[in-house]
Write an enzyme that holds these catalytic residues in place. Structure first.
Site, PDB file in Angstrom:
ATOM      1  N   LYS A  56       5.433  -9.533   9.526  1.00  0.00           N
ATOM      2  CA  LYS A  56       4.836  -8.490  10.384  1.00  0.00           C
ATOM      3  C   LYS A  56       3.321  -8.654  10.451  1.00  0.00           C
ATOM      4  O   LYS A  56       2.702  -8.486  11.488  1.00  0.00           O
ATOM      5  CB  LYS A  56       5.215  -7.125   9.798  1.00  0.00           C
ATOM      6  CG  LYS A  56       4.308  -5.977  10.132  1.00  0.00           C
ATOM      7  CD  LYS A  56       4.854  -5.236  11.311  1.00  0.00           C
ATOM      8  CE  LYS A  56       3.966  -4.107  11.757  1.00  0.00           C
ATOM      9  NZ  LYS A  56       3.161  -3.478  10.740  1.00  0.00           N
ATOM     10  N   ASP A  57       2.714  -8.959   9.287  1.00  0.00           N
ATOM     11  CA  ASP A  57       1.267  -9.191   9.223  1.00  0.00           C
ATOM     12  C   ASP A  57       1.032 -10.708   9.186  1.00  0.00           C
ATOM     13  O   ASP A  57       0.641 -11.276   8.165  1.00  0.00           O
ATOM     14  CB  ASP A  57       0.686  -8.495   7.991  1.00  0.00           C
ATOM     15  CG  ASP A  57       0.882  -6.988   8.057  1.00  0.00           C
ATOM     16  OD1 ASP A  57       0.061  -6.319   8.686  1.00  0.00           O
ATOM     17  OD2 ASP A  57       1.889  -6.488   7.518  1.00  0.00           O
ATOM     18  N   HIS A  93       9.097   1.645   3.466  1.00  0.00           N
ATOM     19  CA  HIS A  93      10.163   1.655   4.470  1.00  0.00           C
ATOM     20  C   HIS A  93      10.982   0.390   4.242  1.00  0.00           C
ATOM     21  O   HIS A  93      10.709  -0.368   3.304  1.00  0.00           O
ATOM     22  CB  HIS A  93       9.558   1.729   5.883  1.00  0.00           C
ATOM     23  CG  HIS A  93       8.482   0.715   6.145  1.00  0.00           C
ATOM     24  ND1 HIS A  93       8.738  -0.648   6.178  1.00  0.00           N
ATOM     25  CD2 HIS A  93       7.145   0.846   6.332  1.00  0.00           C
ATOM     26  CE1 HIS A  93       7.606  -1.299   6.419  1.00  0.00           C
ATOM     27  NE2 HIS A  93       6.614  -0.421   6.494  1.00  0.00           N
ATOM     28  N   MET A 112       0.839  -1.207   0.000  1.00  0.00           N
ATOM     29  CA  MET A 112       0.000   0.000   0.000  1.00  0.00           C
ATOM     30  C   MET A 112       0.871   1.253   0.000  1.00  0.00           C
ATOM     31  O   MET A 112       0.384   2.351   0.294  1.00  0.00           O
ATOM     32  CB  MET A 112      -0.934   0.001   1.201  1.00  0.00           C
ATOM     33  CG  MET A 112      -1.860  -1.227   1.214  1.00  0.00           C
ATOM     34  SD  MET A 112      -3.391  -0.976   2.137  1.00  0.00           S
ATOM     35  CE  MET A 112      -2.776  -0.552   3.740  1.00  0.00           C
ATOM     36  N   GLY A 159      10.982  -2.403   5.554  1.00  0.00           N
ATOM     37  CA  GLY A 159      10.201  -3.648   5.499  1.00  0.00           C
ATOM     38  C   GLY A 159       9.785  -3.954   4.072  1.00  0.00           C
ATOM     39  O   GLY A 159       9.993  -5.064   3.557  1.00  0.00           O
ATOM     40  N   HIS A 160       9.203  -2.951   3.400  1.00  0.00           N
ATOM     41  CA  HIS A 160       8.823  -3.135   1.993  1.00  0.00           C
ATOM     42  C   HIS A 160      10.045  -3.450   1.134  1.00  0.00           C
ATOM     43  O   HIS A 160      10.012  -4.316   0.268  1.00  0.00           O
ATOM     44  CB  HIS A 160       8.169  -1.855   1.443  1.00  0.00           C
ATOM     45  CG  HIS A 160       6.901  -1.455   2.135  1.00  0.00           C
ATOM     46  ND1 HIS A 160       6.833  -0.353   2.958  1.00  0.00           N
ATOM     47  CD2 HIS A 160       5.659  -1.982   2.101  1.00  0.00           C
ATOM     48  CE1 HIS A 160       5.592  -0.225   3.408  1.00  0.00           C
ATOM     49  NE2 HIS A 160       4.864  -1.195   2.918  1.00  0.00           N
TER      50      HIS A 160
HETATM   51  P1  AMP Z   1       1.608  -2.649   3.550  1.00  0.00           P
HETATM   52  O1  AMP Z   1       2.089  -1.641   2.559  1.00  0.00           O
HETATM   53  O2  AMP Z   1       1.599  -2.155   4.959  1.00  0.00           O
HETATM   54  O3  AMP Z   1       0.319  -3.321   3.130  1.00  0.00           O
HETATM   55  O4  AMP Z   1       2.702  -3.794   3.552  1.00  0.00           O
HETATM   56  C1  AMP Z   1       3.087  -4.430   2.362  1.00  0.00           C
HETATM   57  C2  AMP Z   1       3.868  -5.668   2.709  1.00  0.00           C
HETATM   58  O5  AMP Z   1       5.017  -5.295   3.461  1.00  0.00           O
HETATM   59  C3  AMP Z   1       3.067  -6.656   3.560  1.00  0.00           C
HETATM   60  O6  AMP Z   1       3.321  -7.981   3.127  1.00  0.00           O
HETATM   61  C4  AMP Z   1       3.618  -6.408   4.933  1.00  0.00           C
HETATM   62  O7  AMP Z   1       3.537  -7.538   5.791  1.00  0.00           O
HETATM   63  C5  AMP Z   1       5.068  -6.089   4.625  1.00  0.00           C
HETATM   64  N1  AMP Z   1       5.661  -5.351   5.733  1.00  0.00           N
HETATM   65  C6  AMP Z   1       5.181  -4.239   6.334  1.00  0.00           C
HETATM   66  N2  AMP Z   1       5.971  -3.884   7.370  1.00  0.00           N
HETATM   67  C7  AMP Z   1       6.975  -4.794   7.421  1.00  0.00           C
HETATM   68  C8  AMP Z   1       8.107  -4.984   8.269  1.00  0.00           C
HETATM   69  N3  AMP Z   1       8.380  -4.150   9.274  1.00  0.00           N
HETATM   70  N4  AMP Z   1       8.910  -6.026   8.025  1.00  0.00           N
HETATM   71  C9  AMP Z   1       8.645  -6.892   7.015  1.00  0.00           C
HETATM   72  N5  AMP Z   1       7.601  -6.764   6.178  1.00  0.00           N
HETATM   73  C10 AMP Z   1       6.776  -5.735   6.377  1.00  0.00           C
END
Ligand code: AMP
Length: 283
Positions: free
Chosen positions: A150-151, A34, A30, A36-37
């Site tokens: 994380k999720d 950061h 989304m 993580g992404h």
């Molecule tokens: P989001 O943009 O928040 O929907 O996250 C996109 C992807 O990045 C999802 O698969 C999340 O689980 C992963 N993600 C978000 N934060 C982290 C993190 N701190 N470490 C690892 N993966 C992450």
């Protein structure tokens, strides 16, 4: 890197890559990138030929009272970061491309979505996740799709969809990336003011305290949970949930015999944060 807005363009590009013998990796996001992404993009870059990152703030996974309108958005910054990771395609569609007039289908996974974030945020949340991820799989038809641990519940929901609907994609769960002080990286961390940012470290510290108790030999949920609860209480944090659950079924665990997930969600200042640790059955 190309930024594509339409399903037809993505399909065309993926078809060409496949004809050239390349495998395809997908990282659904989304945005508000950061580390993580970026860790997911690096995994995809290392393992697959054509790397597609989707950037779509999926309206159907937000409840009416949640932060859809204020969710951080900065496509230009995200595009720069993705390009630096060697991403080939940034798929950034408008909502009507994904949900055209008359859209009427929803994927509902029963059981594992009734608890934790499904209970806190409502059933619509994982219906929205399952539906958009299934659509992205249909659009990109990746060999491998990358998600963050994380999720953790989201990973289990996606794996369930893949298994139940016989989707031909491998799901890779990548480790949680944390700030130096242990806070799990999240796009929502920007909502934290200085006090809340300091308080937010209690989530990981609570999980760490529980993991230490587990490593010292504790197997009972009560002992493990109370170690975590004590750290949250020191910071006056009242969790939405703090639970020990089986790492595959999400059934409640009263005594650890095999791998379990310790999961926490809490409102900290203006943000709703989640975190989890895997507690080994054989530690
Ligand atoms: P989001 O943009 O928040 O929907 O996250 C996109 C992807 O990045 C999802 O698969 C999340 O689980 C992963 N993600 C978000 N934060 C982290 C993190 N701190 N470490 C690892 N993966 C992450």
């Amino acid at each position: 890197m190309r930024i594509l807005r339409t399903i037809a363009e993505v399909r065309g590009t993926v078809r060409e890559a496949r004809t050239a013998g390349q495998s395809v990796g997908l990282v659904p996001t989304m945005g508000a990138f950061h580390e993580g992404h970026l860790s997911l993009m690096r995994a995809a870059r290392a393992q697959t030929g054509l790397v597609v990152v989707s950037l779509f703030v999926n309206p159907t996974q937000f409840a009416a009272n949640e932060d859809l309108s204020t969710y951080p958005r900065d496509e230009a910054r995200d595009a720069g970061l993705a390009e630096a990771e060697g991403v080939d395609i940034l798929f950034a569609p408008e909502p009507f491309e994904i949900y055209p007039d008359g859209f009427a289908t929803s994927i509902h996974v029963s059981g594992i979505t009734d608890v934790l974030d499904g209970a806190s945020r409502g059933a619509h949340h994982f219906d929205g996740v399952a539906t958009v991820v299934t659509k992205l799989f249909g659009i990109v038809r990746p060999d491998v799709a990358y998600f963050g641990q994380k999720d953790a519940q989201q990973v289990l929901v996606v794996r369930r969809v893949v298994r139940d609907l016989d989707l031909d994609v491998r799901i890779e769960a990548c480790p949680i990336v944390r700030e130096p002080d242990g806070l799990a990286m999240s796009s929502r961390n920007v909502y934290l003011d200085a006090d809340a940012r300091a308080q937010a470290t209690a989530l990981n510290r609570a999980l760490d305290a529980a993991a230490a108790v587990r490593r010292a030999g504790e197997r009972d949920a009560d002992g493990i949970l109370s170690a975590a609860q004590a750290v949250l209480a020191e910071e006056s944090l009242v969790p939405e949930y703090l639970e020990l659950r089986d790492a595959e079924t999400l059934h409640p665990v009263t005594r650890i015999e095999r791998d379990a997930l310790l999961l926490v969600a809490a409102r900290v200042g203006a943000a709703r944060l989640i975190d989890n640790h895997i507690l080994k059955g054989d530690a």
